[in-house]
Design a protein around this motif. Structure first.
Motif, PDB file in Angstrom:
ATOM      1  N   ARG A 125      -7.798   6.062  -0.318  1.00 44.01           N
ATOM      2  CA  ARG A 125      -8.774   4.962  -0.292  1.00 44.01           C
ATOM      3  C   ARG A 125      -8.165   3.721   0.344  1.00 44.01           C
ATOM      4  NH1 ARG A 125     -11.306   4.301  -6.105  1.00 44.01           N
ATOM      5  NH2 ARG A 125     -11.424   2.248  -5.202  1.00 44.01           N
ATOM      6  N   PRO A 126      -7.838   3.758   1.631  1.00 41.72           N
ATOM      7  CA  PRO A 126      -7.276   2.560   2.262  1.00 41.72           C
ATOM      8  C   PRO A 126      -8.354   1.509   2.486  1.00 41.72           C
ATOM      9  CG  PRO A 126      -7.597   4.249   3.898  1.00 41.72           C
ATOM     10  CD  PRO A 126      -7.951   4.868   2.577  1.00 41.72           C
ATOM     11  N   LEU A 138     -12.781   3.084   7.393  1.00 39.44           N
ATOM     12  CA  LEU A 138     -11.958   2.138   6.652  1.00 39.44           C
ATOM     13  C   LEU A 138     -12.836   1.052   6.034  1.00 39.44           C
ATOM     14  CD1 LEU A 138      -9.033   1.169   5.997  1.00 39.44           C
ATOM     15  CD2 LEU A 138      -9.166  -0.198   8.066  1.00 39.44           C
ATOM     16  N   VAL A 139     -12.633   0.781   4.754  1.00 38.74           N
ATOM     17  CA  VAL A 139     -13.401  -0.242   4.058  1.00 38.74           C
ATOM     18  C   VAL A 139     -12.773  -1.596   4.356  1.00 38.74           C
ATOM     19  CG1 VAL A 139     -14.102  -1.109   1.792  1.00 38.74           C
ATOM     20  CG2 VAL A 139     -14.064   1.347   2.230  1.00 38.74           C
ATOM     21  N   ALA A 140     -13.602  -2.528   4.812  1.00 34.22           N
ATOM     22  CA  ALA A 140     -13.142  -3.894   5.078  1.00 34.22           C
ATOM     23  C   ALA A 140     -13.802  -4.820   4.067  1.00 34.22           C
ATOM     24  CB  ALA A 140     -13.500  -4.311   6.487  1.00 34.22           C
ATOM     25  N   PRO A 195       0.830  -1.201   0.000  1.00 34.10           N
ATOM     26  CA  PRO A 195       0.000   0.000   0.000  1.00 34.10           C
ATOM     27  C   PRO A 195       0.868   1.255   0.000  1.00 34.10           C
ATOM     28  CG  PRO A 195      -0.104  -1.112   2.113  1.00 34.10           C
ATOM     29  CD  PRO A 195       0.707  -1.979   1.207  1.00 34.10           C
ATOM     30  N   LEU A 196       0.328   2.301  -0.595  1.00 42.13           N
ATOM     31  CA  LEU A 196       1.066   3.555  -0.710  1.00 42.13           C
ATOM     32  C   LEU A 196       0.892   4.382   0.561  1.00 42.13           C
ATOM     33  CD1 LEU A 196      -0.063   4.343  -4.344  1.00 42.13           C
ATOM     34  CD2 LEU A 196       2.055   3.270  -3.615  1.00 42.13           C
ATOM     35  N   LEU A 197       1.420   3.867   1.666  1.00 44.75           N
ATOM     36  CA  LEU A 197       1.291   4.542   2.950  1.00 44.75           C
ATOM     37  C   LEU A 197       2.670   4.777   3.544  1.00 44.75           C
ATOM     38  CD1 LEU A 197      -1.622   2.432   4.404  1.00 44.75           C
ATOM     39  CD2 LEU A 197      -1.781   4.699   3.411  1.00 44.75           C
ATOM     40  N   ASP A 198       2.721   5.687   4.499  1.00 43.32           N
ATOM     41  CA  ASP A 198       3.996   5.961   5.151  1.00 43.32           C
ATOM     42  C   ASP A 198       4.351   4.820   6.113  1.00 43.32           C
ATOM     43  OD1 ASP A 198       1.973   6.475   6.887  1.00 43.32           O
ATOM     44  OD2 ASP A 198       2.785   8.337   7.663  1.00 43.32           O
TER      45      ASP A 198
END
Length: 184
Positions: A123-124, A162-164, A83-86
């Protein structure tokens, strides 16, 4: 879907390799000296000023569409892998995923579970893959997951919206016992 795309893509690849080999004379000298286009097609193309520009435009359009499709697929693949997260958010997601995994495996009927935090910063999402026993009720497991472990995961991540995505897979039922034959 991917097998179909691979099959469709392998046909032009095989045709291109065949043409390349024919150009180098792998199929005999008769094909090496033969023209690429049939003489009738060559005469038609020579008489029509629009033929080659149209053929070039169609080819360019197909190539551009294929390139855009390839870029979209590579981006989707990269988002699934990482994922494009820090880094702090990824670390927090890993810790919270351990707790979610433990709580999910404790739900009756669940045999195995896998958790993956994916998406982008805008959009995580968390993807939960649950393998259930053949006699389990997925609706009950879904309700237990949504009201307990997934809710706690969202709270731990600090993302209430958060979408699960929960995917279920049922184990194959055990094979029926073989009848025992008695020898008399």
């Amino acid at each position: 879907m991917r097998a179909g795309i691979a099959l469709v893509g392998s046909v032009p690849l095989a045709a291109g390799l065949g043409m390349l080999l024919a150009g180098y004379g792998a199929f005999g000298a008769s094909l090496e000296a033969a023209p690429v286009l049939d003489p009738a097609v060559s005469r038609f193309a020579a008489g029509q000023a629009w033929f080659w520009p149209l053929a070039g435009a169609v080819t360019e359009g197909v190539a551009f569409a294929a390139l855009v499709w390839l870029i979209v697929q590579v981006q989707a693949l990269l988002r699934r892998w990482r994922p494009l997260l820090d880094a702090p958010t990824r670390h927090l997601a890993g810790v919270a995923a351990g707790e979610l995994l433990r709580d999910t495996r404790l739900i009756p009927g669940v045999r195995e579970a896998r958790i993956r935090f994916t998406g982008s910063p805008s959009r995580p999402r968390v993807r939960v893959e649950v393998t259930c026993r053949a006699d389990a009720a997925p609706a009950r497991i879904h309700a237990d997951l949504a009201s307990g472990p997934v809710e706690r995961y969202c709270a731990a991540m600090g993302m209430d919206d958060l979408v699960a995505v929960i995917r279920f897979r049922l184990d194959d039922p055990p094979p029926p016992p073989k009848p025992v034959r008695e020898l008399v």
